[in-house]
Write a protein that holds these residues in place. Structure first.
Motif, short mmCIF file in Angstrom:
data_model
loop_
_atom_site.label_atom_id
_atom_site.label_comp_id
_atom_site.label_asym_id
_atom_site.label_seq_id
_atom_site.Cartn_x
_atom_site.Cartn_y
_atom_site.Cartn_z
N GLY A 167 0.53 -0.74 -6.37
CA GLY A 167 -0.41 -0.83 -7.48
C GLY A 167 -1.79 -1.22 -7.02
N ASP A 168 -2.26 -2.41 -7.48
CA ASP A 168 -3.63 -2.83 -7.19
C ASP A 168 -3.63 -4.21 -6.54
N ILE A 169 -4.71 -4.95 -6.71
CA ILE A 169 -4.86 -6.23 -6.03
C ILE A 169 -3.85 -7.27 -6.50
N VAL A 170 -3.29 -7.14 -7.69
CA VAL A 170 -2.38 -8.16 -8.21
C VAL A 170 -1.09 -8.23 -7.38
N LEU A 200 -0.68 -7.02 -4.49
CA LEU A 200 -1.14 -7.27 -3.13
C LEU A 200 -1.35 -8.77 -2.90
N LEU A 201 -1.92 -9.46 -3.88
CA LEU A 201 -2.08 -10.92 -3.78
C LEU A 201 -0.73 -11.62 -3.72
N PHE A 202 0.18 -11.21 -4.56
CA PHE A 202 1.52 -11.79 -4.56
C PHE A 202 2.13 -11.65 -3.16
N ALA A 203 2.00 -10.45 -2.58
CA ALA A 203 2.60 -10.19 -1.27
C ALA A 203 1.93 -11.01 -0.17
N THR A 204 0.60 -11.08 -0.21
CA THR A 204 -0.14 -11.78 0.84
C THR A 204 0.25 -13.25 0.93
N PHE A 205 0.40 -13.89 -0.19
CA PHE A 205 0.66 -15.33 -0.19
C PHE A 205 2.13 -15.67 -0.36
N SER A 206 2.99 -14.68 -0.12
CA SER A 206 4.43 -14.91 -0.23
C SER A 206 5.01 -15.55 1.03
N GLY A 207 4.32 -15.35 2.16
CA GLY A 207 4.85 -15.83 3.43
C GLY A 207 5.69 -14.81 4.17
N ALA A 208 5.89 -13.63 3.57
CA ALA A 208 6.69 -12.58 4.21
C ALA A 208 5.79 -11.47 4.72
N ASN A 209 6.31 -10.64 5.62
CA ASN A 209 5.61 -9.41 6.01
C ASN A 209 5.57 -8.48 4.80
N TYR A 210 4.51 -7.67 4.74
CA TYR A 210 4.39 -6.82 3.56
C TYR A 210 3.69 -5.51 3.88
N ALA A 211 3.85 -4.55 2.97
CA ALA A 211 3.15 -3.27 3.00
C ALA A 211 2.61 -3.00 1.60
N PHE A 212 1.60 -2.17 1.54
CA PHE A 212 0.90 -1.96 0.26
C PHE A 212 0.70 -0.47 0.01
N VAL A 213 1.12 -0.03 -1.18
CA VAL A 213 0.85 1.33 -1.64
C VAL A 213 -0.25 1.23 -2.69
N GLY A 214 -1.45 1.69 -2.34
CA GLY A 214 -2.60 1.55 -3.22
C GLY A 214 -2.73 2.71 -4.19
N THR A 215 -2.29 2.51 -5.42
CA THR A 215 -2.29 3.60 -6.40
C THR A 215 -3.54 3.62 -7.27
N ALA A 216 -4.22 2.47 -7.38
CA ALA A 216 -5.27 2.33 -8.39
C ALA A 216 -6.64 2.78 -7.92
N LYS A 217 -6.87 2.79 -6.61
CA LYS A 217 -8.21 3.07 -6.11
C LYS A 217 -8.22 4.26 -5.17
N SER A 218 -9.33 4.99 -5.23
CA SER A 218 -9.56 6.13 -4.35
C SER A 218 -11.05 6.23 -4.07
N TYR A 244 -12.65 -0.13 -1.92
CA TYR A 244 -11.94 -1.40 -1.77
C TYR A 244 -12.93 -2.47 -1.32
N HIS A 245 -13.03 -3.54 -2.08
CA HIS A 245 -13.99 -4.60 -1.80
C HIS A 245 -13.56 -5.42 -0.58
N PRO A 246 -14.49 -6.21 0.01
CA PRO A 246 -14.16 -6.97 1.22
C PRO A 246 -12.92 -7.86 1.08
N TRP A 247 -12.76 -8.51 -0.09
CA TRP A 247 -11.61 -9.39 -0.26
C TRP A 247 -10.31 -8.59 -0.32
N GLU A 248 -10.36 -7.37 -0.85
CA GLU A 248 -9.17 -6.53 -0.85
C GLU A 248 -8.83 -6.06 0.57
#
Length: 453
Positions: free
Chosen positions: A129-132, A134-152, A180-184
């Motif tokens: 999805g989007d940054i939401v 992605l934020l959950f994944a980043t601060f989960s403590g696990a390895n993660y991957a991201f499928v960016g559907t919202a931005k092009s 994608y902004h710097p924080w993303e």
């Protein structure tokens, strides 16, 4: 899948420690569907992961076909997930318990990761999805991957450079050199982020310049769209004669959300009436076609009765057999002079493949149609989804393949113009395939996830 209406936390036993434990986070119905396609491809791999899900928006009904456990609370919000289009929708969601739901979901993700660590399991998170998510994944403590559907990147540029924009705030979308902004990009470039899958080649190319581990594997939205018939079914050895004799086919895409889709349907039917009138003109570019067929691709959640009432008031009468073969024995057919209209809730893929063009007021469906190399004509509605802002953004995303009109009566003139210019149709075909990508993205992403996570 576990009960969607209540908290249902599930954890594996230590016997599954050898396999990856994968948690999927998605934030919207379309994102859920994309996630499911990737998971279906993952489950076909050798030694697939154990899969858990948490849809962050809505109840995640798309996951039910997989029978995978849910790890936290889910709830439908008043906006249906379209809060970014209207601040009033966000207020409604907050009043409906959005903050409490989000907090409980954050806790559920952390609880799941901690439990996996105690069991000694290998864990990974797939955010779709989007940054939401992605934020959950980043601060989960696990390895993660991201499928960016919202931005092009196509929202702000094409292969030739930045798009001219009238909106004074448009520079904000690309102020740092990317959609994608710097924080993303920071979230996507953390060491625990093992792979990012953008929705198109142009976006991948830009992200790679910022050292994001981006892979150009295509868009899973174009997977699973195979029709119920061979794609060359209309054609025989005498191609020219066959082309002249076959009907002109127009697919109608009113969207999937009630009551918006019913309002969209009434608007689309005004365009249909205008197109039929132009079709009867002897000077029309369509004079060689014997009939015109409209295919209404109707979402399963919508009510046929409401749609047929609109047809009846505009002079359509029930007809025994559909003029084209669809993979749906329950479709309804209507006739008005030399025009036919078929309503189907079970032959969506056929509607996309049979059509020469679409009259569209939908999100994902419009993009999938364009991705097959075909033109779509869009009429902005009153929302909350398909409003003028959404339609304008979608026209930037899809480029020349999507043509916006202010009024439904203008559709006929656009259609006439398109079919007088075969070079334009070829440009549209090439453009759609380039922007939406080739089928098979879900399998390619699944194979990458297996190696990276």
């Amino acid at each position: 899948m576990s009960d969607l209406s209540s908290l249902s936390v599930a954890f594996p036993s230590q016997s599954s420690a050898a396999r990856l434990q994968l948690l999927v986070l998605s934030n919207g119905h379309g994102e859920d569907i994309i996630a499911v396609r990737i998971l279906q491809a993952l489950l076909q791999q050798s030694n697939p992961p154990d899969i858990y899900v948490l849809p962050l928006v809505g109840e995640g009904h798309a996951y039910q076909k997989l029978d995978v456990p849910l790890i936290g609370s889910v709830r439908n919000m008043p906006s249906g997930g379209f809060v970014y289009m209207d601040s009033r929708q966000l207020v409604k969601d907050v009043r409906g318990g959005l903050l409490q739901l989000t907090l409980s979901q954050i806790k559920a993700v952390r609880r799941w990761v901690n439990q996996q660590k105690k069991l000694g399991n290998r864990t990974g998170i797939l955010a779709v999805g989007d940054i939401v998510p992605l934020l959950f994944a980043t601060f989960s403590g696990a390895n993660y991957a991201f499928v960016g559907t919202a931005k092009s990147e196509y929202y702000v540029r094409d292969e030739g450079g930045l798009l001219p924009r009238k909106n004074k705030g448009a520079k904000w979308e690309n102020f740092s050199g990317s959609i994608y902004h710097p924080w993303e990009r920071w979230l996507m470039s953390r060491p625990r982020c093992r792979a990012v899958f953008p929705r198109d080649s142009l976006t991948t190319e830009i992200l790679q310049k910022f050292q994001v581990p981006a892979f150009d594997f295509g868009n899973p939205m174009m997977d699973g769209l195979e029709p119920s018939f061979p794609t060359g079914r209309f054609y025989t050895a005498d191609l020219q004669q066959q082309e002249i004799n076959r009907p002109l086919v127009v697919t109608l895409l009113p969207g999937s959300r009630a009551p918006e889709a019913y309002n969209n349907w009434e608007t689309i039917m005004v365009a249909v009436s205008a197109l039929i009138a132009s079709f009867r003109d002897r000077n029309s570019v369509f004079h060689t076609h014997s009939t015109v067929v409209f295919l209404g691709a109707i979402a399963p959640g919508l009510d046929f009765t409401t749609l047929t009432q609109t047809l009846t008031t505009q002079g359509w009468r029930p007809h025994a057999e559909p003029p084209v073969q669809l993979g749906d024995s329950n479709c309804l057919t209507f006739k008005q002079k030399n025009a036919y209209l078929v309503l189907t809730q079970n032959a969506y893929n056929d509607c996309l493949h049979l059509a020469d063009l679409a009259i569209a007021m939908a999100g994902t469906a419009t993009e999938q149609f364009v991705g097959l190399g075909k033109p779509a004509i869009a009429i902005p509605g009153d929302g909350p989804q398909y409003n003028p802002g959404f339609a304008e953004a979608q026209s930037r995303l899809l480029g020349p393949s999507l043509i916006l009109v202010d009024q439904p009566g203008q559709v006929a003139k656009i259609v006439q113009s398109l079919f007088k210019n075969p070079d334009t149709l070829q440009l549209i075909a090439d453009n759609g395939l380039r922007r939406m990508g080739q089928p098979g993205a879900a399998r390619r992403i699944a194979e990458c996830l297996q190696s990276k996570l």
